[in-house]
Write a protein that holds these residues in place. Structure first.
Motif, short mmCIF file in Angstrom:
data_model
loop_
_atom_site.label_atom_id
_atom_site.label_comp_id
_atom_site.label_asym_id
_atom_site.label_seq_id
_atom_site.Cartn_x
_atom_site.Cartn_y
_atom_site.Cartn_z
N UNK A 1 0.81 -1.22 0.00
CA UNK A 1 0.00 0.00 0.00
C UNK A 1 0.84 1.28 0.00
N UNK A 2 2.06 1.22 0.50
CA UNK A 2 2.79 2.43 0.85
C UNK A 2 3.86 2.75 -0.19
N UNK A 3 3.72 3.92 -0.81
CA UNK A 3 4.66 4.40 -1.82
C UNK A 3 5.91 4.98 -1.16
N UNK A 4 5.71 5.72 -0.09
CA UNK A 4 6.81 6.38 0.62
C UNK A 4 6.36 6.69 2.03
N UNK A 5 7.34 6.78 2.93
CA UNK A 5 7.07 6.98 4.35
C UNK A 5 7.96 8.11 4.87
N UNK A 6 7.35 9.16 5.39
CA UNK A 6 8.10 10.24 6.04
C UNK A 6 7.74 10.25 7.51
N UNK A 7 8.75 10.21 8.36
CA UNK A 7 8.59 10.07 9.80
C UNK A 7 9.12 11.33 10.47
N UNK A 8 8.32 11.94 11.34
CA UNK A 8 8.70 13.18 11.99
C UNK A 8 8.94 12.98 13.48
N UNK A 9 10.21 13.11 13.86
CA UNK A 9 10.69 13.20 15.24
C UNK A 9 10.49 11.94 16.06
N UNK A 10 10.73 10.78 15.45
CA UNK A 10 10.70 9.54 16.21
C UNK A 10 11.74 8.56 15.66
N UNK A 11 12.03 7.54 16.48
CA UNK A 11 12.63 6.30 16.00
C UNK A 11 11.64 5.19 16.39
N UNK A 12 11.82 3.95 15.92
CA UNK A 12 10.85 2.90 16.24
C UNK A 12 10.66 2.69 17.75
N UNK A 13 9.44 2.37 18.12
CA UNK A 13 9.08 2.19 19.52
C UNK A 13 9.97 1.16 20.21
N UNK A 14 10.16 0.02 19.56
CA UNK A 14 10.98 -1.03 20.16
C UNK A 14 12.41 -0.59 20.39
N UNK A 15 12.94 0.25 19.50
CA UNK A 15 14.30 0.76 19.67
C UNK A 15 14.40 1.65 20.90
N UNK A 16 13.39 2.46 21.15
CA UNK A 16 13.40 3.30 22.36
C UNK A 16 13.47 2.42 23.60
N UNK A 17 12.58 1.44 23.69
CA UNK A 17 12.55 0.62 24.90
C UNK A 17 13.80 -0.25 25.03
N UNK A 18 14.27 -0.77 23.91
CA UNK A 18 15.46 -1.63 23.95
C UNK A 18 16.70 -0.87 24.40
N UNK A 19 16.76 0.41 24.08
CA UNK A 19 17.95 1.22 24.39
C UNK A 19 17.75 2.10 25.62
N UNK A 20 16.69 1.89 26.37
CA UNK A 20 16.36 2.79 27.48
C UNK A 20 17.50 2.90 28.48
N UNK A 21 17.81 4.14 28.84
CA UNK A 21 18.76 4.41 29.91
C UNK A 21 18.20 5.56 30.75
N UNK A 22 18.97 6.07 31.68
CA UNK A 22 18.48 7.12 32.56
C UNK A 22 18.08 8.36 31.78
N UNK A 23 18.87 8.74 30.79
CA UNK A 23 18.58 9.95 30.01
C UNK A 23 17.24 9.82 29.30
N UNK A 24 17.00 8.66 28.68
CA UNK A 24 15.73 8.46 27.99
C UNK A 24 14.58 8.43 28.99
#
Length: 291
Positions: free
Chosen positions: A120-143
């Motif tokens: 379905x998707x021709x192109x994808x533009x993403x504004x101000x995020x990275x994938x959800x799983x990446x956030x949780x996988x890399x969580x540290x105190x700063x995040x």
């Protein structure tokens, strides 16, 4: 706002999606972030509509889209469910293939759509995020300190709902009211003071911390990648690139990735509409030219 756009309410198999559509040309779906509605695109959509058919939709649970009952696993508010809504809505409007631009939570729905519905998707533009799983996988105190609301909103019902309902402005507008035009702010406030919307938005984050994270991890381990071209844009003042090499993270998820920071905060389309348009226009034109 949206004077030349038409208003639609699309009944999908699981939800009613509220949207506005305008313009002519290849179809582009714009998806908003939290705690906003489709109105967040009011500075960008009219200019894009000069070259494209623009659909600005409210995610399920937000704005004037419906708020389906939730379940213990929060699946009704997963980005997979939200993506199904939007694919069905676009199909009902006559669009089998389209580009999608998503900010914040809308970006999470958008990349899940590209993974689950690549045809379905021709192109994808993403504004101000990275994938959800990446956030949780890399969580540290700063995040954890910077994204504390992720962990607060994901707490069991009804604690976050009760605390937010006591003073919605204090929670949802903590970054400042001057970021938004008065008319847009009035629309956001109309929606985020509704107890059903507050609950649905909490469910969105509960799904993020559970089913969405699990789906991302499954895809990462299986090596599933986004097939279409990906553009990643982010606000330099919001600090996403203080924690991550944004383009490098997205290149783990897609073969064609481009993008850059824009000199603004989190709300790119409202804080820096001209710069956002200047980035979106050539990316979308190039993607549709390859169709």
């Amino acid at each position: 706002m949206f004077e030349t756009f038409t208003h639609h309410r699309i009944e999908t198999s699981e939800a009613t999606i509220n949207l506005r559509m305008g313009g002519n040309g290849p179809p582009v779906l714009l998806l908003h972030g939290h705690p906003q509605t489709h109105v967040m695109w009011h500075k960008v959509a009219p200019a894009l509509a000069e070259r494209y058919t623009i659909v600005c939709a409210d995610l399920r649970g937000y704005g004037d889209s419906s708020k389906p009952p939730t379940t213990e696993d929060h699946a009704p508010y997963s980005k997979r469910a939200m993506a199904r809504d939007q694919v069905e809505a676009m199909q009902a409007l006559g669009f089998e293939r389209f580009a999608v631009v998503g900010h914040d939570r809308g970006g999470r729905c958008a990349y899940r759509m590209a993974l689950d519905h690549p045809e379905r998707i021709v192109a994808l533009s993403i504004l101000d995020i990275i994938p959800t799983g990446e956030h949780f996988r890399r969580t540290d105190m700063a995040f954890a300190m910077g994204y504390w609301h992720w962990f607060f909103l994901a707490q069991p019902h009804p604690l976050p709902e009760r605390l937010i309902a006591a003073d919605p402005d204090a929670f949802y507008l903590r970054r400042g009211r001057s970021l938004f035009d008065d008319a847009a702010l009035a629309e956001y406030r109309r929606c985020f003071t509704d107890p059903q919307t507050i609950h649905a938005m909490c469910e969105d984050y509960r799904a993020g911390a559970t089913i969405d994270m699990s789906l991302d991890e499954e895809d990462r381990r299986a090596g599933r990648r986004i097939a279409c071209p990906v553009q990643a844009l982010w606000g330099r003042k919001n600090g996403l690139d203080r924690w991550y090499d944004v383009l490098a993270v997205w290149r783990d998820w897609a073969g064609h990735v481009e993008g850059h920071a824009i000199d603004c905060g989190h709300y790119l389309a409202e804080e820096a509409p001209e710069e956002t348009l200047a980035a979106l226009q050539p990316f979308l034109a190039g993607a549709f030219a390859r169709e």
